[in-house]
Design a protein around this motif. Structure first.
Motif, PDB file in Angstrom:
ATOM      1  N   ILE A 109       0.825  -1.203   0.000  1.00 24.79           N
ATOM      2  CA  ILE A 109       0.000   0.000   0.000  1.00 24.79           C
ATOM      3  C   ILE A 109       0.865   1.261   0.000  1.00 24.79           C
ATOM      4  CG2 ILE A 109      -0.335   0.182   2.498  1.00 24.79           C
ATOM      5  CD1 ILE A 109      -3.241   1.007   1.921  1.00 24.79           C
ATOM      6  N   ILE A 110       2.014   1.204   0.623  1.00 25.65           N
ATOM      7  CA  ILE A 110       2.946   2.341   0.559  1.00 25.65           C
ATOM      8  C   ILE A 110       3.429   2.546  -0.870  1.00 25.65           C
ATOM      9  CG2 ILE A 110       5.251   3.122   1.248  1.00 25.65           C
ATOM     10  CD1 ILE A 110       4.680   1.803   4.001  1.00 25.65           C
ATOM     11  N   ASP A 111       3.755   1.451  -1.546  1.00 30.25           N
ATOM     12  CA  ASP A 111       4.208   1.545  -2.940  1.00 30.25           C
ATOM     13  C   ASP A 111       3.148   2.170  -3.841  1.00 30.25           C
ATOM     14  OD1 ASP A 111       6.820   0.595  -2.826  1.00 30.25           O
ATOM     15  OD2 ASP A 111       6.225  -1.495  -3.033  1.00 30.25           O
ATOM     16  N   VAL A 112       1.893   1.737  -3.681  1.00 27.02           N
ATOM     17  CA  VAL A 112       0.834   2.197  -4.578  1.00 27.02           C
ATOM     18  C   VAL A 112       0.332   3.580  -4.200  1.00 27.02           C
ATOM     19  CG1 VAL A 112      -1.504   1.737  -5.427  1.00 27.02           C
ATOM     20  CG2 VAL A 112       0.107  -0.162  -5.123  1.00 27.02           C
ATOM     21  N   LEU A 145      -6.652  13.880   5.502  1.00 26.59           N
ATOM     22  CA  LEU A 145      -6.783  15.086   6.317  1.00 26.59           C
ATOM     23  C   LEU A 145      -7.331  14.760   7.698  1.00 26.59           C
ATOM     24  CD1 LEU A 145      -8.423  17.458   3.666  1.00 26.59           C
ATOM     25  CD2 LEU A 145      -6.032  17.427   4.385  1.00 26.59           C
ATOM     26  N   LEU A 146      -8.136  13.721   7.783  1.00 24.80           N
ATOM     27  CA  LEU A 146      -8.754  13.315   9.037  1.00 24.80           C
ATOM     28  C   LEU A 146      -8.136  11.981   9.442  1.00 24.80           C
ATOM     29  CD1 LEU A 146     -12.352  14.316   7.908  1.00 24.80           C
ATOM     30  CD2 LEU A 146     -10.773  15.644   9.327  1.00 24.80           C
ATOM     31  N   THR A 147      -8.829  10.901   9.287  1.00 29.37           N
ATOM     32  CA  THR A 147      -8.257   9.566   9.449  1.00 29.37           C
ATOM     33  C   THR A 147      -9.289   8.557   8.971  1.00 29.37           C
ATOM     34  OG1 THR A 147      -6.953   8.165  10.938  1.00 29.37           O
ATOM     35  CG2 THR A 147      -9.027   9.032  11.806  1.00 29.37           C
ATOM     36  N   VAL A 156      -2.436   6.131   7.105  1.00 34.17           N
ATOM     37  CA  VAL A 156      -1.044   6.584   7.044  1.00 34.17           C
ATOM     38  C   VAL A 156      -0.644   6.957   5.620  1.00 34.17           C
ATOM     39  CG1 VAL A 156       1.350   5.806   7.291  1.00 34.17           C
ATOM     40  CG2 VAL A 156      -0.302   5.358   9.107  1.00 34.17           C
ATOM     41  N   THR A 157      -0.987   6.108   4.655  1.00 33.25           N
ATOM     42  CA  THR A 157      -0.548   6.380   3.281  1.00 33.25           C
ATOM     43  C   THR A 157      -1.296   7.556   2.671  1.00 33.25           C
ATOM     44  OG1 THR A 157      -2.064   4.652   2.434  1.00 33.25           O
ATOM     45  CG2 THR A 157       0.242   4.037   2.823  1.00 33.25           C
TER      46      THR A 157
END
Length: 269
Positions: A109-112, A145-147, A156-157
């Protein structure tokens, strides 16, 4: 930026917001390369766009989390239409629920959701600086902006995607590079419920948190908001205007906002 005559790349365009944005771009005179991981979906989108405006679009199935995939899109755009003016980093994936999400899922998910934006900017920004213009459109989320209740990796991403868009705007905004950052809440796409196990109460609450927070918009409504931002050179794109109210409450009193979010989470069925 004027869309008419522009060359655009839209990722995650096999459906949803990406396909809708491709449609609005070609309707307004742009020529578009649409991308998706799934060949059948992106080819369908390209055909639909060419039915609207003959010769306006071409599709390519690539993994845009990899630099080679992004380079292939840019090269295709240049061969077919000319230098890229607008890059819409729209591809995104949902994240796992809770702390149980494993490291491999976090990395994907970080990669994408984040590094795909960084890798695209590395390829495009030097050329845009030479030309004195270019526009980067980031699809983040209100979760940036929120979560997002339930999914730490998505939260996080998406926060990181907003932060990278802000950094681009600050660093290159005086050199002709425009940045817009899309932060919607619920949109009627497969991502909203298609990947969720609704028998899992945590996953069900995560979906409910999105659908209850505000109206679920259609992808074309979101694309219209993006088009308006491109034309007006606006950074923050909020198809759900109530997100700005929520964000202001958060920034005005963080502890109170966290407490209210805990109460809201507890109220979900």
């Amino acid at each position: 930026m004027k869309v008419s005559g522009a060359v655009a790349v839209v990722t995650g365009a096999g459906g949803g917001i990406g396909a809708a944005l491709g449609r609005r771009l070609v309707e307004n005179g742009a020529r578009v390369v649409v991308a998706d991981l799934h060949a059948d979906k992106v080819e369908s989108t390209a055909h639909e766009l060419c039915d609207l405006v003959p010769g306006s679009a071409v599709g390519l199935a690539v993994d845009v989390s990899e630099t080679d995939g992004i380079r292939a899109l840019v090269d295709l755009a240049e061969r077919r239409f000319g230098p890229v003016d607008v890059y819409a980093a729209n591809a995104g994936i949902g994240g796992g629920i809770g702390l149980e999400t494993d490291d491999d899922s976090w990395q994907r998910i970080i990669d994408v959701n984040v590094l795909a934006h960084v890798r695209a900017a590395r390829l495009l920004v030097p050329t845009w600086l030479e030309r004195g213009r270019g526009q980067f459109v980031t699809t983040a989320s209100a979760a940036g902006l929120l979560t997002q209740i339930g999914s730490p990796s998505y939260s996080v991403t998406k926060h990181a995607a907003v932060a990278f868009a802000e950094w681009l705007a600050i660093t290159y905004g005086d050199q002709g590079i425009l940045v817009s950052c899309l932060c919607p809440m619920g949109v009627n796409t497969d991502m909203l419920t298609g990947g969720a196990d609704l028998d899992d109460p945590v996953a069900r609450r995560a979906v409910q948190a999105v659908t209850d927070a505000g109206g679920v918009l259609e992808p074309l409504e979101v694309a219209d908001a993006v088009m308006a931002a491109i034309e007006s050179e606006t950074f923050l794109v909020l198809p759900h205007p109530e997100v700005l109210t929520f964000w202001r409450r958060k920034s005005a009193d963080y502890d109170r906002w966290l407490s209210s979010m805990r109460r809201y989470q507890a109220s979900l069925s």
